[in-house]
Write an enzyme that holds these catalytic residues in place. Sequence first.
Site, PDB file in Angstrom:
ATOM      1  N   LEU A  35       0.271   6.822  -2.421  1.00 52.91           N
ATOM      2  CA  LEU A  35      -0.581   5.628  -2.511  1.00 52.91           C
ATOM      3  C   LEU A  35      -0.315   4.805  -3.772  1.00 52.91           C
ATOM      4  CD1 LEU A  35      -4.039   7.012  -1.300  1.00 52.91           C
ATOM      5  CD2 LEU A  35      -2.070   6.265   0.038  1.00 52.91           C
ATOM      6  N   HIS A  36      -0.568   3.498  -3.631  1.00 53.24           N
ATOM      7  CA  HIS A  36      -0.486   2.563  -4.762  1.00 53.24           C
ATOM      8  C   HIS A  36      -1.675   1.617  -4.657  1.00 53.24           C
ATOM      9  CE1 HIS A  36       0.971  -0.186  -1.736  1.00 53.24           C
ATOM     10  NE2 HIS A  36       1.975   0.623  -1.463  1.00 53.24           N
ATOM     11  N   HIS A  39      -2.820   0.241  -1.285  1.00 58.26           N
ATOM     12  CA  HIS A  39      -3.657   1.113  -0.441  1.00 58.26           C
ATOM     13  C   HIS A  39      -5.101   1.132  -0.960  1.00 58.26           C
ATOM     14  CE1 HIS A  39       0.407   3.103   0.167  1.00 58.26           C
ATOM     15  NE2 HIS A  39       0.024   2.912   1.410  1.00 58.26           N
ATOM     16  N   GLY A 149      -2.824  -3.527   5.614  1.00 60.40           N
ATOM     17  CA  GLY A 149      -2.278  -4.488   4.657  1.00 60.40           C
ATOM     18  C   GLY A 149      -1.488  -5.580   5.359  1.00 60.40           C
ATOM     19  N   ASP A 152       2.617  -5.722   5.901  1.00 60.04           N
ATOM     20  CA  ASP A 152       3.176  -5.328   7.202  1.00 60.04           C
ATOM     21  C   ASP A 152       2.505  -6.180   8.282  1.00 60.04           C
ATOM     22  OD1 ASP A 152       4.861  -2.906   6.425  1.00 60.04           O
ATOM     23  OD2 ASP A 152       2.938  -2.454   5.506  1.00 60.04           O
ATOM     24  N   VAL A 178      -1.135  -7.079  -1.997  1.00 61.42           N
ATOM     25  CA  VAL A 178      -1.304  -6.869  -3.438  1.00 61.42           C
ATOM     26  C   VAL A 178       0.087  -6.927  -4.068  1.00 61.42           C
ATOM     27  CG1 VAL A 178      -2.120  -5.303  -5.248  1.00 61.42           C
ATOM     28  CG2 VAL A 178      -3.343  -5.434  -3.054  1.00 61.42           C
ATOM     29  N   SER A 187       4.693  -1.609  -2.588  1.00 65.92           N
ATOM     30  CA  SER A 187       5.142  -0.810  -1.444  1.00 65.92           C
ATOM     31  C   SER A 187       5.491   0.576  -1.950  1.00 65.92           C
ATOM     32  CB  SER A 187       6.396  -1.461  -0.836  1.00 65.92           C
ATOM     33  OG  SER A 187       7.091  -0.526  -0.048  1.00 65.92           O
ATOM     34  N   ARG A 189       7.874   2.228  -1.082  1.00 65.23           N
ATOM     35  CA  ARG A 189       9.329   2.328  -1.217  1.00 65.23           C
ATOM     36  C   ARG A 189       9.851   1.624  -2.478  1.00 65.23           C
ATOM     37  NH1 ARG A 189       8.881   2.452   4.779  1.00 65.23           N
ATOM     38  NH2 ARG A 189       9.783   4.433   5.421  1.00 65.23           N
TER      39      ARG A 189
HETATM   40  O1  PAF Z   1       1.510   1.395   7.301  1.00 66.74           O
HETATM   41  C1  PAF Z   1       1.626   2.633   7.316  1.00 66.74           C
HETATM   42  O2  PAF Z   1       1.540   3.298   6.281  1.00 66.74           O
HETATM   43  C2  PAF Z   1       1.889   3.349   8.630  1.00 66.74           C
HETATM   44  O3  PAF Z   1       2.708   2.610   9.452  1.00 66.74           O
HETATM   45  C3  PAF Z   1       0.593   3.770   9.357  1.00 66.74           C
HETATM   46  C4  PAF Z   1      -0.231   2.556   9.762  1.00 66.74           C
HETATM   47  C5  PAF Z   1      -0.234   4.677   8.463  1.00 66.74           C
HETATM   48  C6  PAF Z   1       0.947   4.540  10.635  1.00 66.74           C
HETATM   49  O4  PAF Z   1       1.678   5.680  10.348  1.00 66.74           O
END
Ligand code: PAF
Length: 282
Positions: A35-36, A39, A149, A152, A178, A187, A189
């Site tokens: 998480l960041h 989230h 978010g 995406d 954010v 992200s 990543r």
């Molecule tokens: O956005 C994400 O982190 C993932 O695609 C999700 C919505 C948790 C589904 O695995």
Amino acid sequence: MPLPTFRTVQEMRDQVAAWRLDGLRVGVVFTMGNLHEGHIALVEAALKKTDRVITTIFVNPTQFGEGEDLDSYPRTHEKDTDMVAAAGGHAMFVPSVSEMYPEGFSTRVIVDGLTDVLCGAARPGHFDGVAQIVTKLLNQAQADETFFGEKDWQQLAVVKRLARDLDIPTVINGVPIVRDDYGLALSSRNGYLSEEEIEIARKLNVILKKAAYDIGTGGFTADACEKAAEAILKAGFEKVDYVECRDADTLELVEKSEGRSCRIFGAAHLGRARLIDNHLVN
Ligand code: PAF
């Protein structure tokens, strides 16, 4: 006090049912962990609209393609739980792969059309996995509201569509992107990037914002998108998957932005990371 962590669907459902019996509204935030602040913004949005918030962590194998980072995806459960607790979340749901996909599991969820373009074209099968797991999580949690978010954006559009089409009675909320102080969309990543690559990554937002401005002030969309793609490569990205201007809801390609709510979407590769971002075109 450590947050309660449910490992089975039944445990989570029992808790949600108990809260509901007490007249409390329940929100859920679905994550793959690591998480960041992006989230945490989802958890905070959920806390504003509901009384109890569950955060899920599940690295969903079915949404990773061959050669993608499923095995190396960072699993940071303890740190994640601490962050959710500090934000005021109430519980975690951290199921195992066998809890989510028991022996003999064979159901797929396909959202036609919306999933063929953008990241769906670049990552075949990705959104089938997302649609499958999100449908399961929505049914498992039976929450009042859920939060995704807007980075995406395509995922959000797919989830809204499947919830509507399958009559899932959970409200789907989008939460603004954010960004770091220099505009890079947060992200999980981004953690794959070196300091030098982070400097390059920050240019994606700047370039897309400029293209959005050019289109919004009357520029021809395809031309502005092409120029943006060139600028992304020039900035040091290794490959551009797409730069496209599309309708915000249907994700259809937009030739001229006039009178439509549309967004510019970009995805590009840098080192081990594939970065995505999008901007509203006014
Ligand atoms: O956005 C994400 O982190 C993932 O695609 C999700 C919505 C948790 C589904 O695995």
